[in-house]
Design an enzyme around this catalytic site. Structure first.
Site, PDB file in Angstrom:
ATOM      1  CB  THR A 146      27.484   1.887  33.245  1.00  0.00           C
ATOM      2  OG1 THR A 146      28.067   0.842  32.448  1.00  0.00           O
ATOM      3  CG2 THR A 146      28.579   2.471  34.132  1.00  0.00           C
ATOM      4  CD  GLN A 167      24.195  -9.326  28.059  1.00  0.00           C
ATOM      5  OE1 GLN A 167      23.604  -9.875  27.124  1.00  0.00           O
ATOM      6  NE2 GLN A 167      25.048  -8.333  27.865  1.00  0.00           N
ATOM      7  CB  THR A 185      15.254  17.424  30.623  1.00  0.00           C
ATOM      8  OG1 THR A 185      15.300  18.760  31.138  1.00  0.00           O
ATOM      9  CG2 THR A 185      14.017  17.258  29.747  1.00  0.00           C
ATOM     10  CB  CYS A 233      32.490  -2.517  28.913  1.00  0.00           C
ATOM     11  SG  CYS A 233      30.690  -2.336  28.827  1.00  0.00           S
TER      12      CYS A 233
END
Length: 412
Positions: free
Chosen positions: A78, A204, A262, A350
């Site tokens: 995403t 995918q 980081t 989702c």
């Protein structure tokens, strides 16, 4: 209801998340407590962590046929989709030849993309961008000619997913890119003053499809770890050399100033290892899963009345089985199968909290009734024929029971 007498869980939702490969876990282990340093530090621990990150970047680049500097690590698919689309849209250095007005920037995508792309594009519409949402055919295939017709002088980006996360349809990415590039050469009414950038969500694809970015012709490509037996919370964006994006975040100068913060060293190492394994085993595993997939589809269509395949019969991911079982609600089937020891889904993970009809099933021209009865079974490395046979042992009785109480009786 028949029970799984061996108490074995049969997991058929690998499109949502795959279990971590033991080899991936082993590769990650040293970076939790031993080589734990900040990869941006100059002392020994930091340099060891930096070396791990850059080695992983080089390994990823090798699989993609890219340069190491073209790989940016993110926290998942995403974020990578958002960085690709927003990064292009917010870049103020888009070169526009003199004499061409760019007052209305334009983006092209399809109606059945992942929500990470669709919702990003919808937001950009509120910011003055124009977006064309192209139709796909009844099998979920986009005609490259429709992309050419949609191009405008103001088009800055085309975003088409490589393989659909719900119905597994594989798009002709190479042909779409060729059409886009060819429009400029031919000129005419759809002449574009510069090449629109091309982005593909390929989350995918790695275990089954060729990811060579040169062969695909893409400028931007999204991947994540959780679909390929790697860790969750890690992804990447391939950015072709010369493509300029604007960062979504502000902070340090990590990841070419495009993804400050980081770096998650263990996850980055795990992603690279998972991608290498997927690439190495891709052809052999794909062939095995195609046989299982087709066996499963044939049994579903042959043994459960009023069951319809969603997506192209062959131009689909080797592990994807998506069917609409009419006169039942997919969520109910998922719950009954879960009780019987089988994990599957109705569509994208989702949107699992939403009871709205699948936009993917609607996009291929099917009704809400077909969408509500859609079931996605996505096979994986541990899936065997006995697992499919067990599902087909319990599923027909579940459907019969649910149909007894269903007020719906659709004619097909």
């Amino acid at each position: 209801m028949k029970k799984n007498v061996k108490n074995k869980r049969i997991y058929l939702d690998h499109a949502a998340a795959a279990p971590m490969d033991k080899r991936v876990k082993k590769a990650m282990e040293p970076f939790w407590m031993e080589n734990f340093g900040n990869p941006n530090a100059l002392y020994k621990e930091g340099l060891a962590a930096r070396n791990a990150v850059e080695t992983a970047r080089a390994d990823v680049a090798k699989v993609l046929g890219a340069r190491a500097k073209e790989i940016i690590f993110t926290n998942g698919g995403t974020e990578s989709d958002n960085l690709a689309i927003f990064g292009v849209a917010r870049n103020l250095d888009i070169e526009c030849p003199s004499g061409h007005s760019m007052s209305k920037f334009h983006i092209i995508t399809t109606k059945f993309e992942h929500h990470a792309v669709l919702n990003t594009c919808k937001f950009l519409e509120t910011q003055g961008f124009e977006v064309s949402y192209l139709d796909v055919d009844k099998d979920g295939i986009l005609d490259p000619k429709n992309v050419a017709k949609a191009l405008r002088p103001e088009t800055i980006l085309v975003s088409i997913m490589y393989a659909n996360n719900e119905i597994g349809t594989i798009q002709p990415i190479r042909e779409i890119v060729k059409v886009i590039r060819g429009v400029k050469k031919k000129g005419g009414g759809n002449f574009v003053p510069f090449f629109p950038l091309f982005h593909t969500d390929a989350c995918q694809a790695p275990s089954y499809l060729d990811l060579n970015v040169e062969k695909l012709g893409v400028d931007l490509l999204t991947l994540n770890g959780s679909k390929i037996y790697g860790p969750k919370g890690i992804g990447l964006l391939y950015i072709k050399n010369g493509v300029k994006l604007q960062s979504l975040l502000y902070g340090g100068e990590q990841e070419g100033k495009l993804r400050p913060g980081t770096e998650n060293v263990p996850a980055i190492v795990g992603l690279a290892e998972a991608l290498k394994i997927a690439d190495k085993d891709r052809k052999k595993e794909s062939a095995r899963l195609v046989r299982l997939r087709d066996y499963f589809i044939n049994r579903l269509l042959g043994e459960i009345p009023k069951t319809v395949l969603n997506g192209h019969p062959t131009q689909r991911l080797p592990n994807n089985v998506n069917v609409s079982i009419l006169d039942v609600e997919g969520e109910s089937v998922v719950l009954y199968l879960d009780e019987a020891g089988v994990a599957c889904s109705t569509g994208s993970a989702c949107t699992s909290e939403s009871l709205e009809s699948s936009h993917v099933i609607l996009a291929i021209g099917k009704s809400h009734a077909y969408a509500h009865g859609a079931m996605r079974f996505s096979l994986g490395r541990t899936t065997i024929k006995k697992d499919i046979d067990y599902v087909m042992k319990v599923l027909p009785d579940i459907i019969k029971k649910l149909r007894m109480f269903s007020p719906v009786n659709i004619k097909i």
